[in-house]
Design a protein around this motif. Structure first.
Motif, PDB file in Angstrom:
ATOM      1  N   LEU A  91       0.826  -1.205   0.000  1.00  0.00           N
ATOM      2  CA  LEU A  91       0.000   0.000   0.000  1.00  0.00           C
ATOM      3  C   LEU A  91       0.861   1.255   0.000  1.00  0.00           C
ATOM      4  O   LEU A  91       0.566   2.230  -0.719  1.00  0.00           O
ATOM      5  CB  LEU A  91      -0.918  -0.014   1.222  1.00  0.00           C
ATOM      6  CG  LEU A  91      -1.930   1.126   1.331  1.00  0.00           C
ATOM      7  CD1 LEU A  91      -2.890   1.107   0.150  1.00  0.00           C
ATOM      8  CD2 LEU A  91      -2.699   1.029   2.643  1.00  0.00           C
ATOM      9  N   VAL A  92       1.928   1.247   0.791  1.00  0.00           N
ATOM     10  CA  VAL A  92       2.824   2.403   0.843  1.00  0.00           C
ATOM     11  C   VAL A  92       3.489   2.626  -0.515  1.00  0.00           C
ATOM     12  O   VAL A  92       3.614   3.765  -0.992  1.00  0.00           O
ATOM     13  CB  VAL A  92       3.875   2.218   1.949  1.00  0.00           C
ATOM     14  CG1 VAL A  92       4.972   3.286   1.842  1.00  0.00           C
ATOM     15  CG2 VAL A  92       3.220   2.274   3.317  1.00  0.00           C
ATOM     16  N   LEU A  93       3.924   1.548  -1.162  1.00  0.00           N
ATOM     17  CA  LEU A  93       4.552   1.667  -2.478  1.00  0.00           C
ATOM     18  C   LEU A  93       3.604   2.295  -3.494  1.00  0.00           C
ATOM     19  O   LEU A  93       4.003   3.187  -4.257  1.00  0.00           O
ATOM     20  CB  LEU A  93       5.011   0.293  -2.964  1.00  0.00           C
ATOM     21  CG  LEU A  93       6.251  -0.305  -2.292  1.00  0.00           C
ATOM     22  CD1 LEU A  93       6.498  -1.726  -2.804  1.00  0.00           C
ATOM     23  CD2 LEU A  93       7.478   0.570  -2.545  1.00  0.00           C
ATOM     24  N   THR A  94       2.372   1.821  -3.520  1.00  0.00           N
ATOM     25  CA  THR A  94       1.411   2.351  -4.488  1.00  0.00           C
ATOM     26  C   THR A  94       1.061   3.813  -4.181  1.00  0.00           C
ATOM     27  O   THR A  94       0.954   4.636  -5.093  1.00  0.00           O
ATOM     28  CB  THR A  94       0.135   1.503  -4.503  1.00  0.00           C
ATOM     29  OG1 THR A  94      -0.406   1.419  -3.175  1.00  0.00           O
ATOM     30  CG2 THR A  94       0.427   0.106  -4.999  1.00  0.00           C
ATOM     31  N   LEU A  95       0.906   4.146  -2.905  1.00  0.00           N
ATOM     32  CA  LEU A  95       0.576   5.528  -2.545  1.00  0.00           C
ATOM     33  C   LEU A  95       1.725   6.478  -2.876  1.00  0.00           C
ATOM     34  O   LEU A  95       1.497   7.602  -3.349  1.00  0.00           O
ATOM     35  CB  LEU A  95       0.238   5.613  -1.061  1.00  0.00           C
ATOM     36  CG  LEU A  95      -1.092   4.978  -0.636  1.00  0.00           C
ATOM     37  CD1 LEU A  95      -1.260   5.057   0.877  1.00  0.00           C
ATOM     38  CD2 LEU A  95      -2.271   5.657  -1.332  1.00  0.00           C
ATOM     39  N   LEU A  96       2.957   6.031  -2.639  1.00  0.00           N
ATOM     40  CA  LEU A  96       4.116   6.862  -2.988  1.00  0.00           C
ATOM     41  C   LEU A  96       4.175   7.098  -4.491  1.00  0.00           C
ATOM     42  O   LEU A  96       4.455   8.218  -4.943  1.00  0.00           O
ATOM     43  CB  LEU A  96       5.406   6.194  -2.502  1.00  0.00           C
ATOM     44  CG  LEU A  96       5.702   6.285  -1.005  1.00  0.00           C
ATOM     45  CD1 LEU A  96       6.945   5.487  -0.660  1.00  0.00           C
ATOM     46  CD2 LEU A  96       5.862   7.743  -0.576  1.00  0.00           C
ATOM     47  N   HIS A  97       3.916   6.059  -5.273  1.00  0.00           N
ATOM     48  CA  HIS A  97       3.942   6.239  -6.721  1.00  0.00           C
ATOM     49  C   HIS A  97       2.832   7.179  -7.174  1.00  0.00           C
ATOM     50  O   HIS A  97       3.050   8.054  -8.024  1.00  0.00           O
ATOM     51  CB  HIS A  97       3.795   4.888  -7.427  1.00  0.00           C
ATOM     52  CG  HIS A  97       3.902   4.991  -8.923  1.00  0.00           C
ATOM     53  ND1 HIS A  97       2.815   5.272  -9.725  1.00  0.00           N
ATOM     54  CD2 HIS A  97       4.976   4.855  -9.753  1.00  0.00           C
ATOM     55  CE1 HIS A  97       3.202   5.305 -10.988  1.00  0.00           C
ATOM     56  NE2 HIS A  97       4.500   5.066 -11.038  1.00  0.00           N
ATOM     57  N   MET A  98       1.639   7.010  -6.630  1.00  0.00           N
ATOM     58  CA  MET A  98       0.524   7.883  -7.008  1.00  0.00           C
ATOM     59  C   MET A  98       0.824   9.345  -6.683  1.00  0.00           C
ATOM     60  O   MET A  98       0.408  10.253  -7.406  1.00  0.00           O
ATOM     61  CB  MET A  98      -0.752   7.440  -6.296  1.00  0.00           C
ATOM     62  CG  MET A  98      -1.409   6.221  -6.907  1.00  0.00           C
ATOM     63  SD  MET A  98      -3.057   5.902  -6.231  1.00  0.00           S
ATOM     64  CE  MET A  98      -2.634   5.224  -4.630  1.00  0.00           C
TER      65      MET A  98
END
Length: 218
Positions: A158-165
């Motif tokens: 979740l953190v990876l996806t939020l950082l990318h977004m």
């Protein structure tokens, strides 16, 4: 007497129906369906996915929503890959998940006609059986330590996806793709949240985007 004995069972059933309403169940089913549909679609090129990262200057919510719509398949694959890795690294977690699945199947096998006590049969509705299955699975995973293990990997994904977004500037193609998708949701169906996103101007063409992408497409 007998009426007082039924009261706790009726209260339990009423509480479960209030906590897990039809609206909540519908949202969960919709979320699961959208996730599976995203996995079936082709992902955006990974070279484009990680091409540029810049801190957001304005309209962070619009950037994140646009990236979510445009890179949803990439995000779904990341989450799936991370969770699969968590299972491969922990055979005990695989065993715990299998036990949870067996317990859930056993609970779902309960039917009002199979329960000899009429009062208990009233509690074994489809919705309540689903709640019992979730609670039983969570307890099994918690006792075996698998719940914390899975939660940590899911949090990492979740953190990876939020950082990318947040850090991936919106490309021209992503911005207009998201706008077109949300307009379709507005006129041909969609949740109130999706409709409000259009009305709030999350897909303003004047918003931030990747200028490098625009030059590279000329």
């Amino acid at each position: 007497g007998k009426k007082n004995e039924r009261l706790p069972l009726r209260m339990m059933s009423s509480l479960l129906e209030q906590v897990f309403s039809e609206e909540a169940s519908l949202e969960l089913r919709t979320l699961g369906r959208d996730f599976l549909l995203a996995l079936q679609e082709p992902a955006r090129p990974w070279s484009e996915f990680g091409a540029v990262f810049k801190p957001p200057t304005k309209n962070l919510e619009g950037r994140m929503w646009t990236n979510l719509v445009y890179y949803k398949t990439n995000y779904a694959q990341i989450v799936t890959g991370v969770m699969a890795t968590s299972l491969l690294l922990s055979p005990r977690t695989v065993f715990s998940v299998a036990c949870s699945a067996v317990a859930s199947c056993a609970i779902f096998a309960l039917r009002p006609g199979l329960v000899p006590n009429k009062d208990l049969g009233e509690v074994t509705t489809r919705r309540n059986r689903a709640v019992f299955a979730v609670v039983a699975s969570a307890l099994i995973l918690l006792v075996t330590g698998a719940l914390l293990w899975l939660a940590s990997f899911f949090l990492a994904a979740l953190v990876l996806t939020l950082l990318h977004m947040a850090l991936r500037p919106r490309t021209v193609q992503a911005r207009y793709h998201a706008a077109a998708d949300d307009v379709r949701q507005l006129f041909f169906g969609g949740t109130e949240v999706e409709k409000n996103n259009v009305e709030d101007g999350f897909f303003d063409p004047a918003g931030d985007y990747d200028h490098h992408d625009r030059v590279s497409r000329r």
